[in-house]
Design a protein around this motif. Sequence first.
Motif, PDB file in Angstrom:
ATOM      1  N   VAL A 210       0.961  -1.363   0.136  1.00  0.00           N
ATOM      2  CA  VAL A 210       0.101   0.019   0.040  1.00  0.00           C
ATOM      3  C   VAL A 210       0.817   1.185  -0.036  1.00  0.00           C
ATOM      4  CG1 VAL A 210      -2.008  -0.999   1.325  1.00  0.00           C
ATOM      5  CG2 VAL A 210      -0.130  -0.152   2.653  1.00  0.00           C
ATOM      6  N   GLY A 211       0.353   2.130  -0.522  1.00  0.00           N
ATOM      7  CA  GLY A 211       0.920   3.568  -0.365  1.00  0.00           C
ATOM      8  C   GLY A 211       1.113   4.067   1.215  1.00  0.00           C
ATOM      9  N   VAL A 212       2.344   4.738   1.401  1.00  0.00           N
ATOM     10  CA  VAL A 212       2.611   4.860   2.761  1.00  0.00           C
ATOM     11  C   VAL A 212       1.666   5.853   3.433  1.00  0.00           C
ATOM     12  CG1 VAL A 212       4.222   6.867   2.570  1.00  0.00           C
ATOM     13  CG2 VAL A 212       4.672   5.327   4.328  1.00  0.00           C
ATOM     14  N   SER A 213       1.023   6.718   2.672  1.00  0.00           N
ATOM     15  CA  SER A 213       0.005   7.673   3.201  1.00  0.00           C
ATOM     16  C   SER A 213      -1.310   6.816   3.991  1.00  0.00           C
ATOM     17  CB  SER A 213      -0.454   8.784   2.016  1.00  0.00           C
ATOM     18  OG  SER A 213      -1.259   8.028   1.446  1.00  0.00           O
ATOM     19  N   TRP A 214      -1.444   5.707   3.528  1.00  0.00           N
ATOM     20  CA  TRP A 214      -2.281   4.888   4.272  1.00  0.00           C
ATOM     21  C   TRP A 214      -2.050   4.569   5.531  1.00  0.00           C
ATOM     22  CZ3 TRP A 214      -7.447   4.177   3.230  1.00  0.00           C
ATOM     23  CH2 TRP A 214      -8.135   4.494   1.984  1.00  0.00           C
ATOM     24  N   ILE A 215      -0.794   4.480   6.101  1.00  0.00           N
ATOM     25  CA  ILE A 215      -0.442   3.839   7.346  1.00  0.00           C
ATOM     26  C   ILE A 215       0.604   4.456   7.858  1.00  0.00           C
ATOM     27  CG2 ILE A 215      -1.298   1.522   7.078  1.00  0.00           C
ATOM     28  CD1 ILE A 215       2.192   2.225   6.224  1.00  0.00           C
ATOM     29  N   GLY A 216       1.158   5.707   7.302  1.00  0.00           N
ATOM     30  CA  GLY A 216       2.443   6.233   7.885  1.00  0.00           C
ATOM     31  C   GLY A 216       2.194   7.313   8.884  1.00  0.00           C
ATOM     32  N   ASN A 217       0.813   7.882   8.960  1.00  0.00           N
ATOM     33  CA  ASN A 217       0.633   9.036   9.782  1.00  0.00           C
ATOM     34  C   ASN A 217      -0.144   8.478  11.037  1.00  0.00           C
ATOM     35  OD1 ASN A 217      -0.259  11.463  10.981  1.00  0.00           O
ATOM     36  ND2 ASN A 217      -1.459  12.120   9.193  1.00  0.00           N
TER      37      ASN A 217
END
Length: 311
Positions: A210-217
């Motif tokens: 997945v793109g990091v913006s889905w789980i990075g924040n």
Amino acid sequence: MIHKLKNKRINLALIISAFALILLPGCSGRNVRTDLDTTNSGIIHISVDESFEPVIDSQIQVFEALYPKAKIIAEYKPEADCFKDLIKDSTRMIIVTRGLTDQEEKFYKDSLTFYPAYDKLANDAVAVIVNNDDPDSLFSMDKIRGILNGSTGDKQVAVFDGLKETSTIRFAIDSILKGKPFDPKKVFAEKNSLGVINYVADHKNVLGFVGVSWIGNKEDTSQLSFLKKVRIAAIECNCPEKTYVKPYQANIERRRYPMVRGLYYILKENYNGLGGGFANFMTYEKGQLIFMRSYLWPAKMNFTIRSATLN
């Protein structure tokens, strides 16, 4: 006789002047459009790569709060569908993981009569997630490549954010497998990024991409709930030392994390409209800080990375 002739000339001049005044608004209307949006007002539709939904939602919310007369309607879909939308009259902008090729520039120039503008906004990463009960969360790129092409004897499989034409799948084929195909027995797909997260949360021995913006924040409450379900794997570093790194911002910026990609806007607008206003917003300070807070690495703002020692 001369006096009457003068009066006739004066009356004729007045009639011509009045007629010209009637025509002028219609003539000027051909050059000055009053039905168009501006840089901070109006309504436009954009198509966005689904891997960036969380961060682009944040960009739109802040932009519309600053400019209440502006409305940006975003549709989130696979990247290939975004490029197809670029030719539609109803789509003003797309947000994807690459710019235009020379051939695409020529095609859109021929179709639209002008070149679409595009630029990089931020750097993103493809994150690998695993089930909380999986014992292994450290992977080399060779191991990941072997799972995707079926050359390893492991029982691990991979799940992506769509059956075809997504940017994450394109990245895996182009950058990880170098153009070689997936093993269909080892790779399958969920409908979208959220589907990938939920599937990995419910199944062991699965690598989710997945793109990091889905789980990075970690400041986003919904993403915190995701991180209770899955773990972010560490990937062998692109660096001299033998270590494994996660897709944190410093690792994205320094390319220590091996699966980094860009985030671009492509704008179909040949006047100063709302698409250009939104693109400028994402390019300048407020928009770049939103990318930063979403744990992507901004492409237009300089940030300093300092080394620190933790006891």
